[in-house]
Design a protein around this motif. Structure first.
Motif, PDB file in Angstrom:
ATOM      1  N   VAL A  10     -22.840  29.997   0.927  1.00 10.42           N
ATOM      2  CA  VAL A  10     -23.855  30.989   1.296  1.00 10.42           C
ATOM      3  C   VAL A  10     -23.216  32.026   2.206  1.00 10.42           C
ATOM      4  O   VAL A  10     -22.730  31.702   3.293  1.00 10.42           O
ATOM      5  N   GLY A  12     -21.286  36.120   1.511  1.00  9.68           N
ATOM      6  CA  GLY A  12     -20.073  36.685   0.892  1.00  9.68           C
ATOM      7  C   GLY A  12     -19.320  37.582   1.853  1.00  9.68           C
ATOM      8  O   GLY A  12     -18.694  38.554   1.433  1.00  9.68           O
ATOM      9  N   GLY A  13     -19.343  37.277   3.166  1.00 13.07           N
ATOM     10  CA  GLY A  13     -18.452  37.943   4.122  1.00 13.07           C
ATOM     11  C   GLY A  13     -17.025  37.482   3.850  1.00 13.07           C
ATOM     12  O   GLY A  13     -16.763  36.802   2.849  1.00 13.07           O
ATOM     13  N   LEU A  14     -16.105  37.803   4.748  1.00 10.56           N
ATOM     14  CA  LEU A  14     -14.712  37.478   4.451  1.00 10.56           C
ATOM     15  C   LEU A  14     -14.491  35.958   4.332  1.00 10.56           C
ATOM     16  O   LEU A  14     -13.827  35.493   3.398  1.00 10.56           O
ATOM     17  N   ALA A  15     -15.064  35.191   5.264  1.00  8.44           N
ATOM     18  CA  ALA A  15     -14.834  33.741   5.237  1.00  8.44           C
ATOM     19  C   ALA A  15     -15.425  33.125   3.966  1.00  8.44           C
ATOM     20  O   ALA A  15     -14.752  32.331   3.280  1.00  8.44           O
ATOM     21  N   LEU A  37     -23.264  32.758  -2.993  1.00 12.11           N
ATOM     22  CA  LEU A  37     -24.564  33.404  -2.825  1.00 12.11           C
ATOM     23  C   LEU A  37     -24.392  34.510  -1.803  1.00 12.11           C
ATOM     24  O   LEU A  37     -24.077  34.241  -0.641  1.00 12.11           O
ATOM     25  N   SER A  38     -24.540  35.731  -2.251  1.00 13.51           N
ATOM     26  CA  SER A  38     -24.261  36.845  -1.359  1.00 13.51           C
ATOM     27  C   SER A  38     -25.441  37.790  -1.295  1.00 13.51           C
ATOM     28  O   SER A  38     -25.833  38.362  -2.313  1.00 13.51           O
ATOM     29  N   ALA A  56      -9.657  44.576  10.774  1.00 17.48           N
ATOM     30  CA  ALA A  56      -9.221  43.375  11.497  1.00 17.48           C
ATOM     31  C   ALA A  56      -7.701  43.280  11.422  1.00 17.48           C
ATOM     32  O   ALA A  56      -7.093  43.717  10.437  1.00 17.48           O
ATOM     33  N   ALA A  57      -7.123  42.731  12.476  1.00 19.08           N
ATOM     34  CA  ALA A  57      -5.682  42.448  12.482  1.00 19.08           C
ATOM     35  C   ALA A  57      -5.485  41.145  11.731  1.00 19.08           C
ATOM     36  O   ALA A  57      -5.908  40.083  12.196  1.00 19.08           O
ATOM     37  N   ILE A 119     -12.040  45.247   6.480  1.00 16.76           N
ATOM     38  CA  ILE A 119     -12.649  43.957   6.154  1.00 16.76           C
ATOM     39  C   ILE A 119     -13.318  43.993   4.784  1.00 16.76           C
ATOM     40  O   ILE A 119     -13.155  43.072   3.976  1.00 16.76           O
ATOM     41  N   GLY A 171     -22.509  33.912   8.711  1.00 16.80           N
ATOM     42  CA  GLY A 171     -22.386  34.699   9.929  1.00 16.80           C
ATOM     43  C   GLY A 171     -23.065  34.088  11.145  1.00 16.80           C
ATOM     44  O   GLY A 171     -23.583  32.971  11.107  1.00 16.80           O
ATOM     45  N   VAL A 195     -16.854  50.639  18.434  1.00 13.99           N
ATOM     46  CA  VAL A 195     -15.822  50.750  17.402  1.00 13.99           C
ATOM     47  C   VAL A 195     -15.901  52.145  16.775  1.00 13.99           C
ATOM     48  O   VAL A 195     -16.990  52.608  16.442  1.00 13.99           O
ATOM     49  N   ASP A 294     -17.884  32.740  11.214  1.00 10.74           N
ATOM     50  CA  ASP A 294     -18.780  33.036  12.341  1.00 10.74           C
ATOM     51  C   ASP A 294     -20.019  32.140  12.359  1.00 10.74           C
ATOM     52  O   ASP A 294     -20.678  32.046  13.390  1.00 10.74           O
ATOM     53  N   PRO A 301     -13.558  39.443  20.676  1.00  9.98           N
ATOM     54  CA  PRO A 301     -12.571  40.026  19.750  1.00  9.98           C
ATOM     55  C   PRO A 301     -11.293  40.523  20.420  1.00  9.98           C
ATOM     56  O   PRO A 301     -10.477  41.162  19.772  1.00  9.98           O
ATOM     57  N   GLY A 306     -11.047  36.422  15.227  1.00 14.11           N
ATOM     58  CA  GLY A 306     -12.233  35.830  14.582  1.00 14.11           C
ATOM     59  C   GLY A 306     -12.094  35.693  13.076  1.00 14.11           C
ATOM     60  O   GLY A 306     -12.327  34.623  12.514  1.00 14.11           O
TER      61      GLY A 306
HETATM   62  C1  LIG Z   1     -15.605  44.682  17.395  1.00  9.76           C
HETATM   63  C2  LIG Z   1     -14.991  43.544  16.647  1.00  9.76           C
HETATM   64  C3  LIG Z   1     -13.636  43.591  16.317  1.00  9.76           C
HETATM   65  C4  LIG Z   1     -13.036  42.527  15.632  1.00  9.76           C
HETATM   66  N1  LIG Z   1     -11.703  42.569  15.336  1.00  9.76           N
HETATM   67  C5  LIG Z   1     -11.125  41.519  14.706  1.00  9.76           C
HETATM   68  C6  LIG Z   1      -9.705  41.510  14.406  1.00  9.76           C
HETATM   69  O1  LIG Z   1      -8.962  42.452  14.712  1.00  9.76           O
HETATM   70  N2  LIG Z   1      -9.183  40.417  13.775  1.00  9.76           N
HETATM   71  C7  LIG Z   1      -9.952  39.352  13.445  1.00  9.76           C
HETATM   72  O2  LIG Z   1      -9.425  38.371  12.895  1.00  9.76           O
HETATM   73  N3  LIG Z   1     -11.292  39.334  13.707  1.00  9.76           N
HETATM   74  C8  LIG Z   1     -11.891  40.378  14.323  1.00  9.76           C
HETATM   75  N4  LIG Z   1     -13.228  40.360  14.588  1.00  9.76           N
HETATM   76  C9  LIG Z   1     -14.042  39.220  14.138  1.00  9.76           C
HETATM   77  C10 LIG Z   1     -14.368  39.315  12.650  1.00  9.76           C
HETATM   78  O3  LIG Z   1     -14.843  40.602  12.324  1.00  9.76           O
HETATM   79  C11 LIG Z   1     -15.416  38.270  12.280  1.00  9.76           C
HETATM   80  O4  LIG Z   1     -15.061  37.027  12.851  1.00  9.76           O
HETATM   81  C12 LIG Z   1     -15.487  38.083  10.765  1.00  9.76           C
HETATM   82  O5  LIG Z   1     -15.661  39.307  10.111  1.00  9.76           O
HETATM   83  C13 LIG Z   1     -16.624  37.125  10.416  1.00  9.76           C
HETATM   84  O6  LIG Z   1     -16.619  36.899   9.028  1.00  9.76           O
HETATM   85  P1  LIG Z   1     -17.678  35.876   8.392  1.00  9.76           P
HETATM   86  O7  LIG Z   1     -17.477  35.980   6.935  1.00  9.76           O
HETATM   87  O8  LIG Z   1     -17.573  34.547   9.048  1.00  9.76           O
HETATM   88  O9  LIG Z   1     -19.104  36.437   8.814  1.00  9.76           O
HETATM   89  P2  LIG Z   1     -19.856  37.856   8.413  1.00  9.76           P
HETATM   90  O10 LIG Z   1     -18.850  38.911   8.304  1.00  9.76           O
HETATM   91  O11 LIG Z   1     -20.925  37.964   9.413  1.00  9.76           O
HETATM   92  O12 LIG Z   1     -20.413  37.540   6.980  1.00  9.76           O
HETATM   93  C14 LIG Z   1     -21.600  36.807   6.757  1.00  9.76           C
HETATM   94  C15 LIG Z   1     -22.145  37.194   5.381  1.00  9.76           C
HETATM   95  O13 LIG Z   1     -23.273  36.357   5.109  1.00  9.76           O
HETATM   96  C16 LIG Z   1     -24.287  37.157   4.532  1.00  9.76           C
HETATM   97  N5  LIG Z   1     -25.580  36.485   4.810  1.00  9.76           N
HETATM   98  C17 LIG Z   1     -26.205  36.354   6.005  1.00  9.76           C
HETATM   99  N6  LIG Z   1     -27.344  35.675   5.851  1.00  9.76           N
HETATM  100  C18 LIG Z   1     -27.432  35.356   4.522  1.00  9.76           C
HETATM  101  C19 LIG Z   1     -28.393  34.655   3.745  1.00  9.76           C
HETATM  102  N7  LIG Z   1     -29.510  34.137   4.286  1.00  9.76           N
HETATM  103  N8  LIG Z   1     -28.165  34.516   2.404  1.00  9.76           N
HETATM  104  C20 LIG Z   1     -27.030  35.030   1.821  1.00  9.76           C
HETATM  105  N9  LIG Z   1     -26.104  35.715   2.524  1.00  9.76           N
HETATM  106  C21 LIG Z   1     -26.305  35.867   3.858  1.00  9.76           C
HETATM  107  C22 LIG Z   1     -24.147  38.513   5.194  1.00  9.76           C
HETATM  108  O14 LIG Z   1     -24.721  39.551   4.406  1.00  9.76           O
HETATM  109  C23 LIG Z   1     -22.632  38.634   5.288  1.00  9.76           C
HETATM  110  O15 LIG Z   1     -22.090  39.210   4.106  1.00  9.76           O
HETATM  111  C24 LIG Z   1     -13.826  41.405  15.276  1.00  9.76           C
HETATM  112  C25 LIG Z   1     -15.196  41.356  15.598  1.00  9.76           C
HETATM  113  C26 LIG Z   1     -15.770  42.419  16.287  1.00  9.76           C
HETATM  114  C27 LIG Z   1     -17.248  42.356  16.655  1.00  9.76           C
END
Ligand SMILES: Cc1cc2nc3c(=O)[nH]c(=O)nc-3n(C[C@H](O)[C@H](O)[C@H](O)COP(=O)(O)OP(=O)(O)OC[C@H]3O[C@@H](n4cnc5c(N)ncnc54)[C@H](O)[C@@H]3O)c2cc1C
Length: 407
Positions: A10, A12-15, A37-38, A56-57, A119, A171, A195, A294, A301, A306
C-alpha cells in the motif's frame, strides 16, 4: 481458498514502489500475485522540465537496491547530479576555515558519494519496472483494513482485495499502521523545512554544502542543471515568514544564512515547506503485515537519509519474504517477517538518535560550546580515518546491509 494476492504493497512512494519491483523480481513469487496499491501516481517524465522540488541524496547502497529493482537503469542519467564531497560547518566558523569539515569521495577511492535525484523520477522508474515484470498495479487508495488469521482484507473504493501479507508503505500518516493499531513514539521538532531551487553566483562544484545555524541546518545540494536545491530548517514562526516573504527579502535572508558560501543566491521556484518530526513505530511487523519507509520511521532530514533507509527496508523485506518457502510458511507469517524487523529497526533507530544529537548539539552550540564544536570538527578534518568513516556513512556502506544493497 487461496487469497487473490500473496503481497499487497500500500503506497507507491519511493519505498513502496521499490519494494513492489523487488518483490516481483526477487522474492520467488508469481509477479501478478504482487499488487501495488497507489493512491497517487507520479507525473509523466518531462526531460526539458526544471528540476523537481523534492530531491534526495541517494547513497551507493540505495543505487544498488534500485538497480536490483530494475529501476536505476531506467532513470534519465542527465537529470542526476553526482556529488563528490560534502562541506559541513557551524555558523561560528568560516566555510573555508580549518573547522569546516570536508570529506571527499576520492578519500575512499570512489568517483562520488552518491547522486542528488528527483524523488518522483525514481518512483516512476520503480513503477515502470514493476509493471514490466507483470506486477499488478492498482490505482486506488486503501480505505479499510482487516487482518484475519489466513489473510488480510483491504477495502479500496468498490474493490476488495485479499492477500497473505499487506505492506504499509503509505507514508508518515500510514493508514495500514493505524489499521493494525500499531503505536508510535514521536517527537515534533517544531520546525519546517523550506525547500526551493536556487541559483548561486558561484558553481556548486558537485559539493553538498551544509551550514549549521542555531536556528537549524541549511543545505545546498547540487542539481544536474547547475542550480542548487535548498533545504532550510527553521522554527515554525520564522519558517512561515521566510516561506511567505517576497523574493527580494527571501534572497537577502538566504544570503545571510548561507554566509555567501556560493556567493549571492536567487530563488527560482515556489517554496515548499515540510513539518519536521521524528516518528518510530514500536514494531515494524505483526501477523500478515509489515511497515516500511516513512510508515515505520521518519527522521530529521539533516543528513538526507530518510529515503535511503526506506530503500534498505524494501530490500531487507524482500529478502525475508524470499526465505518463506524454505521455512514452509507463507509471506505473511510472523516467523518470515521477524528477521526483516530485526535487521532494520536497530539501524533506523540508531540513525534517528544520531540525527537528534546532531540537531540538538549544533543548535545549542553557542559561546564556549561553539568553540568545542569547531575544535571537534577541526580534529575530524585532520584525521584521515574519521573523514573516511564519514564518507562511507554518506555512501551508505556501513553496518549490516541487505544482500541486494551489497551487489
Ligand atoms: C525536506 C526534506 C528533505 C529530504 N531529503 C532527503 C534526502 O536528501 N535523502 C533522503 O534519503 N531522504 C530525504 N528526505 C526523506 C524522504 O523524502 C522520505 O523519507 C521518503 O520520500 C519517504 O518515502 P516513502 O515512500 O516511505 O513515503 P511517501 O513518500 O510519503 O510515500 C507514501 C505514498 O503512499 C501513498 N498513500 C498514502 N496513503 C495511502 C492510502 N491510504 N492508500 C494508497 N496509497 C496511499 C501516498 O500517495 C504516497 O505516494 C527528505 C525529507 C524532507 C521532508
Amino acid at each position: 481458498m487461496s487469497p487473490q494476492f500473496d503481497v499487497v504493497v500500500v503506497g507507491g512512494g519511493l519505498a513502496g514502489a521499490c519494494a513492489a519491483a523487488l518483490l516481483a523480481r526477487h522474492a520467488g513469487i508469481e509477479p501478478s500475485r504482487v499488487a501495488l496499491l497507489s493512491g497517487q501516481l507520479p507525473p509523466p517524465a518531462d526531460a526539458g522540465a526544471p528540476a523537481e522540488l523534492r530531491v534526495a541524496a541517494i547513497s551507493r547502497a540505495s543505487e544498488r537496491v534500485l538497480g536490483a529493482a530494475g529501476a536505476w537503469q531506467r532513470v534519465d542519467k542527465a537529470r542526476l547530479c553526482a556529488y563528490e564531497r560534502m562541506r559541513v560547518w557551524h555558523e561560528s566558523a568560516a566555510v573555508d576555515g580549518p573547522a569546516a569539515l570536508c570529506f571527499d569521495a576520492a578519500d575512499v577511492g570512489e568517483p562520488n558519494l552518491g547522486y542528488i535525484a528527483e524523488i518522483s523520477a525514481l518512483q516512476r522508474a520503480c513503477i515502470d519496472s514493476f509493471v514490466d515484470a507483470r506486477g499488478t498495479l492498482i490505482h486506488a487508495a486503501l480505505e479499510r483494513l482487516e487482518i484475519g488469521p489466513e489473510f488480510a482484507r483491504l477495502q479500496c473504493g468498490a474493490q476488495v482485495l485479499e492477500t497473505r501479507l499487506v505492506v504499509g508503505a503509505d507514508g508518515v500518516h500510514s493508514a495500514v499502521r493505524e489499521g493494525v493499531g500499531m503505536s508510535v513514539r514521536s517527537h515534533d521538532y517544531r520546525q519546517l523545512a523550506i525547500v526551493a531551487t536556487v541559483a548561486t553566483q558561484r558553481p556548486h562544484e558537485h559539493t553538498a554544502w551544509q551550514r549549521f545555524l542555531h536556528t537549524g541546518p541549511l543545505a545546498l545540494l547540487p542539481l544536474f542543471d547547475g542550480y542548487s536545491s535548498l533545504v532550510w530548517s527553521l522554527d515554525l514562526g520564522e519558517a512561515r515568514t521566510v516561506r511567505d516573504c517576497d523574493e527580494a527579502e527571501f534572497n537577502a535572508r538566504l544570503d545571510a544564512a548561507s554566509a555567501h558560501a556560493l556567493g549571492t543566491t536567487r530563488v527560482l521556484s515556489e517554496r515548499l515547506s515540510f513539518p519536521l518530526h521524528s516518528v518510530a513505530a514500536h514494531s515494524y511487523v505483526g501477523p500478515r503485515f509489515a511497515l516500511i519507509g516513512d510508515a515505520a520511521h521518519v527522521i530529521h532530514p539533516l543528513a538526507g537519509q530518510g529515503a535511503n533507509l526506506g530503500l534498505l527496508d524494501a530490500a531487507a523485506l524482500c529478502e525475508a519474504i524470499a526465505r518463506a518457502p524454505a521455512l514452509r510458511e507463507d509471506p505473511g507469517a510472523l516467523r518470515v517477517l521477524r528477521p526483516y524487523e530485526q535487521q532494520r529497526r536497530t539501524h533506523n533507530l540508531a540513525m534517528d538518535a544520531a540525527m537528534s544529537v546532531f540537531h540538538g548539539g549544533f543548535a545549542a552550540a553557542r559561546g564556549p560550546a561553539a568553540w568545542l564544536v569547531n575544535r571537534g570538527l577541526t580534529l575530524v578534518n585532520r584525521s584521515g580515518t574519521l573523514k573516511r568513516a564519514f564518507a562511507r556513512q554518506a555512501l551508505g556502506t556501513v553496518g549490516e546491509l541487505p544482500r541486494l544493497a551489497r551487489r
